[in-house]
Design a protein around this motif. Structure first.
Motif, PDB file in Angstrom:
ATOM      1  N   TYR A 117      -6.577  16.241 -33.334  1.00  0.00           N
ATOM      2  CA  TYR A 117      -6.147  15.564 -34.549  1.00  0.00           C
ATOM      3  C   TYR A 117      -6.057  14.067 -34.281  1.00  0.00           C
ATOM      4  O   TYR A 117      -5.333  13.636 -33.369  1.00  0.00           O
ATOM      5  CB  TYR A 117      -4.780  16.110 -34.980  1.00  0.00           C
ATOM      6  CG  TYR A 117      -4.174  15.422 -36.160  1.00  0.00           C
ATOM      7  CD1 TYR A 117      -4.660  15.655 -37.439  1.00  0.00           C
ATOM      8  CD2 TYR A 117      -3.117  14.547 -36.009  1.00  0.00           C
ATOM      9  CE1 TYR A 117      -4.102  15.032 -38.531  1.00  0.00           C
ATOM     10  CE2 TYR A 117      -2.550  13.915 -37.103  1.00  0.00           C
ATOM     11  CZ  TYR A 117      -3.045  14.158 -38.352  1.00  0.00           C
ATOM     12  OH  TYR A 117      -2.498  13.535 -39.438  1.00  0.00           O
ATOM     13  N   ASN A 118      -6.795  13.273 -35.041  1.00  0.00           N
ATOM     14  CA  ASN A 118      -6.792  11.810 -34.896  1.00  0.00           C
ATOM     15  C   ASN A 118      -6.979  11.369 -33.442  1.00  0.00           C
ATOM     16  O   ASN A 118      -6.294  10.464 -32.961  1.00  0.00           O
ATOM     17  CB  ASN A 118      -5.498  11.209 -35.452  1.00  0.00           C
ATOM     18  CG  ASN A 118      -5.468  11.214 -36.960  1.00  0.00           C
ATOM     19  OD1 ASN A 118      -6.482  11.444 -37.615  1.00  0.00           O
ATOM     20  ND2 ASN A 118      -4.300  10.968 -37.520  1.00  0.00           N
ATOM     21  N   PRO A 176       1.106  16.393 -36.064  1.00  0.00           N
ATOM     22  CA  PRO A 176       0.251  16.148 -37.234  1.00  0.00           C
ATOM     23  C   PRO A 176       0.910  16.624 -38.526  1.00  0.00           C
ATOM     24  O   PRO A 176       1.374  17.750 -38.619  1.00  0.00           O
ATOM     25  CB  PRO A 176      -1.006  16.963 -36.934  1.00  0.00           C
ATOM     26  CG  PRO A 176      -0.611  17.942 -35.904  1.00  0.00           C
ATOM     27  CD  PRO A 176       0.553  17.388 -35.157  1.00  0.00           C
ATOM     28  N   SER A 189      -2.586  16.242 -42.598  1.00  0.00           N
ATOM     29  CA  SER A 189      -3.575  17.228 -42.995  1.00  0.00           C
ATOM     30  C   SER A 189      -2.913  18.585 -43.179  1.00  0.00           C
ATOM     31  O   SER A 189      -2.256  19.096 -42.280  1.00  0.00           O
ATOM     32  CB  SER A 189      -4.666  17.339 -41.927  1.00  0.00           C
ATOM     33  OG  SER A 189      -5.494  18.422 -42.200  1.00  0.00           O
ATOM     34  N   LEU A 208      -5.128  21.671 -40.870  1.00  0.00           N
ATOM     35  CA  LEU A 208      -5.433  21.572 -39.455  1.00  0.00           C
ATOM     36  C   LEU A 208      -5.507  22.976 -38.866  1.00  0.00           C
ATOM     37  O   LEU A 208      -4.584  23.782 -39.016  1.00  0.00           O
ATOM     38  CB  LEU A 208      -4.359  20.747 -38.735  1.00  0.00           C
ATOM     39  CG  LEU A 208      -4.572  20.533 -37.236  1.00  0.00           C
ATOM     40  CD1 LEU A 208      -5.886  19.793 -36.981  1.00  0.00           C
ATOM     41  CD2 LEU A 208      -3.405  19.772 -36.651  1.00  0.00           C
TER      42      LEU A 208
END
Length: 189
Positions: free
Chosen positions: A55-56, A178, A181, A184
């Motif tokens: 994630y990112n 996270p 989103s 995910l």
């Protein structure tokens, strides 16, 4: 005679304890104190294990453990429940640890399951937050198949200052889990 009385007492206690066991999805507010909400249908087992997502640019690994007969001790209600605890490690793209709770004892984890939705293959968790409780909120995990689940985390807003958090850093506290989103996907390892 004494053996007969002890045997009857033992049988009574065994029956009384058995009568205090309820399915995990029972409403804890209506069961008697010290009841046991048991995972009779094994709804929690598919979530147990190590899970990974990216994630990112960060790699997130979750370690999910099941604890049977965990005491929930609230002011108005005390009951036992089969629960899941989540510990995690977040690493950036260079492999450096951004945040980790992996060194916590299982039951000291700050993410604990509180409700199951068996018909949706979903478990809801309470996250008590990180430093100064920043990021506290609700996390939902929904199985899509035996090796994947969808992560959805909704942090609550909190006003934190150095007055109500003595170790509040001058640069502030960042939520690293996270939460932007809702889709995910984590994969079982």
């Amino acid at each position: 005679m004494k053996k007969h009385i002890l045997l009857q007492l033992f049988m009574f206690l065994a029956i009384a304890c058995k009568a205090q066991t309820y399915p995990l999805d029972s409403d804890y507010k209506i069961v008697p104190n010290y009841s046991y909400l048991k995972d009779i249908s094994n709804a929690l087992l598919p979530f147990v294990g190590d899970w990974k997502a990216n994630y990112n640019g960060n790699e997130i690994v979750l370690k999910i453990d099941k604890v049977d007969h965990h005491l929930n001790n609230f002011d108005v209600k005390k009951y036992y429940q089969d629960v899941l605890f989540i510990r995690y490690i977040i690493k950036n793209s260079q492999g450096n640890v951004v945040e980790s709770t992996m060194n916590f004892n299982i039951t000291d984890s700050n993410i604990i399951s509180d409700m199951t939705f068996s018909n949706e293959n979903m478990v809801s968790f309470t996250y008590t937050g990180g430093q100064c409780t920043v990021g506290w909120g609700e996390i939902n995990l929904q199985l899509t198949d035996t090796t994947h689940f969808i992560w959805n985390y909704q942090p609550e807003s909190t006003a934190v200052t150095n007055k109500n958090c003595s170790n509040y850093p001058t640069g502030g506290i960042k939520i690293n889990l996270p939460y932007e989103s809702a889709d995910l996907i984590f994969t079982k390892q």
